[in-house]
Design a protein around this motif. Structure first.
Motif, mmCIF file in Angstrom:
data_model
loop_
_atom_site.group_PDB
_atom_site.id
_atom_site.type_symbol
_atom_site.label_atom_id
_atom_site.label_comp_id
_atom_site.label_asym_id
_atom_site.label_seq_id
_atom_site.Cartn_x
_atom_site.Cartn_y
_atom_site.Cartn_z
ATOM 1 N N TRP A 1 15.229 13.199 7.773
ATOM 2 C CA TRP A 1 15.484 11.760 7.860
ATOM 3 C C TRP A 1 15.328 11.093 6.495
ATOM 4 O O TRP A 1 16.107 10.221 6.144
ATOM 5 C CB TRP A 1 14.547 11.098 8.864
ATOM 6 N N LEU A 2 14.322 11.513 5.742
ATOM 7 C CA LEU A 2 14.128 10.956 4.397
ATOM 8 C C LEU A 2 15.299 11.307 3.484
ATOM 9 O O LEU A 2 15.808 10.451 2.753
ATOM 10 C CB LEU A 2 12.817 11.465 3.795
ATOM 11 N N LYS A 3 15.735 12.538 3.551
ATOM 12 C CA LYS A 3 16.846 12.998 2.697
ATOM 13 C C LYS A 3 18.154 12.286 3.041
ATOM 14 O O LYS A 3 18.923 11.930 2.156
ATOM 15 C CB LYS A 3 17.011 14.512 2.830
ATOM 16 N N SER A 4 18.398 12.064 4.341
ATOM 17 C CA SER A 4 19.644 11.424 4.760
ATOM 18 C C SER A 4 19.628 9.910 4.574
ATOM 19 O O SER A 4 20.668 9.260 4.679
ATOM 20 C CB SER A 4 19.925 11.749 6.233
ATOM 21 N N GLY A 5 18.449 9.342 4.344
ATOM 22 C CA GLY A 5 18.346 7.898 4.219
ATOM 23 C C GLY A 5 18.123 7.191 5.540
ATOM 24 O O GLY A 5 18.122 5.955 5.597
ATOM 25 N N ASP A 6 17.940 7.951 6.609
ATOM 26 C CA ASP A 6 17.659 7.344 7.909
ATOM 27 C C ASP A 6 16.223 6.826 7.990
ATOM 28 O O ASP A 6 15.895 6.008 8.850
ATOM 29 C CB ASP A 6 17.896 8.353 9.039
ATOM 30 N N LEU A 7 15.385 7.303 7.113
ATOM 31 C CA LEU A 7 13.992 6.869 6.992
ATOM 32 C C LEU A 7 13.749 6.617 5.503
ATOM 33 O O LEU A 7 13.949 7.519 4.689
ATOM 34 C CB LEU A 7 13.054 7.958 7.526
ATOM 35 N N VAL A 8 13.382 5.389 5.166
ATOM 36 C CA VAL A 8 13.261 5.001 3.761
ATOM 37 C C VAL A 8 11.903 4.355 3.522
ATOM 38 O O VAL A 8 11.507 3.439 4.258
ATOM 39 C CB VAL A 8 14.371 3.988 3.373
ATOM 40 N N LYS A 9 11.216 4.812 2.481
ATOM 41 C CA LYS A 9 9.959 4.184 2.086
ATOM 42 C C LYS A 9 10.302 2.871 1.402
ATOM 43 O O LYS A 9 11.090 2.829 0.464
ATOM 44 C CB LYS A 9 9.186 5.095 1.137
ATOM 45 N N ASN B 1 0.812 -1.227 0.000
ATOM 46 C CA ASN B 1 0.000 0.000 0.000
ATOM 47 C C ASN B 1 0.842 1.273 0.000
ATOM 48 O O ASN B 1 0.301 2.377 -0.025
ATOM 49 C CB ASN B 1 -0.952 0.017 1.190
ATOM 50 N N GLY B 2 2.173 1.125 0.069
ATOM 51 C CA GLY B 2 3.063 2.281 0.006
ATOM 52 C C GLY B 2 3.133 3.109 1.275
ATOM 53 O O GLY B 2 3.470 4.285 1.215
ATOM 54 N N VAL B 3 2.850 2.489 2.425
ATOM 55 C CA VAL B 3 2.862 3.252 3.687
ATOM 56 C C VAL B 3 3.880 2.707 4.696
ATOM 57 O O VAL B 3 3.898 3.127 5.849
ATOM 58 C CB VAL B 3 1.455 3.293 4.328
ATOM 59 N N LEU B 4 4.742 1.797 4.256
ATOM 60 C CA LEU B 4 5.730 1.184 5.144
ATOM 61 C C LEU B 4 7.074 1.891 5.020
ATOM 62 O O LEU B 4 7.588 2.068 3.912
ATOM 63 C CB LEU B 4 5.884 -0.304 4.806
ATOM 64 N N TYR B 5 7.631 2.280 6.161
ATOM 65 C CA TYR B 5 8.912 2.987 6.199
ATOM 66 C C TYR B 5 9.883 2.245 7.099
ATOM 67 O O TYR B 5 9.528 1.781 8.180
ATOM 68 C CB TYR B 5 8.725 4.423 6.699
ATOM 69 N N PHE B 6 11.123 2.177 6.641
ATOM 70 C CA PHE B 6 12.213 1.513 7.346
ATOM 71 C C PHE B 6 13.051 2.565 8.054
ATOM 72 O O PHE B 6 13.403 3.579 7.464
ATOM 73 C CB PHE B 6 13.060 0.763 6.310
ATOM 74 N N LEU B 7 13.386 2.316 9.319
ATOM 75 C CA LEU B 7 14.191 3.247 10.110
ATOM 76 C C LEU B 7 15.614 2.744 10.273
ATOM 77 O O LEU B 7 15.839 1.557 10.456
ATOM 78 C CB LEU B 7 13.625 3.366 11.529
#
Length: 105
Positions: free
Chosen positions: A65-73, A35-41
């Motif tokens: 966090w998204l920009k640094s890659g610490d949070l990834v879809k 569903n495109g709502v899962l994020y990896f920390l």
């Protein structure tokens, strides 16, 4: 008699969210990935800290966090890998999003 509105108990957002964390198998997370709502920390981040930032709409933190890659879809590439391995994940639901990271690193 004292009445307290739900959510106004003096606990921080992080404390409240800690009650919504748990360990789940990949099969539980698969539909959220689809569903495109899962994020990896990243392991350096706490699930409750990221969840609280999302709940508070702290877009600057989340974008960093998204920009640094610490949070990834997560997407199909990740799904294929975990279908084979079936790892367990520490997970937190902050509707509509689900945050996760593997239990064993």
């Amino acid at each position: 008699m004292k009445y307290v509105l739900l959510g106004e108990d003096g606990a921080s957002a992080e404390e409240k969210l800690s009650g919504y964390t748990g360990v789940v198998p990949w099969s539980y997370l698969r539909p959220h990935c689809q569903n495109g709502v899962l994020y990896f920390l990243d392991p350096a981040l706490a699930l409750t800290d990221v969840g609280a930032a999302i709940a508070r709409n702290e877009s600057t933190k989340v974008e960093a966090w998204l920009k640094s890659g610490d949070l990834v879809k997560l997407g199909e590439v990740h799904s294929v890998q975990w279908e084979k391995e079936s790892p367990e994940f520490e997970s937190l639901v902050v509707s509509p999003f689900v945050l996760c990271r593997p239990v064993a690193w």
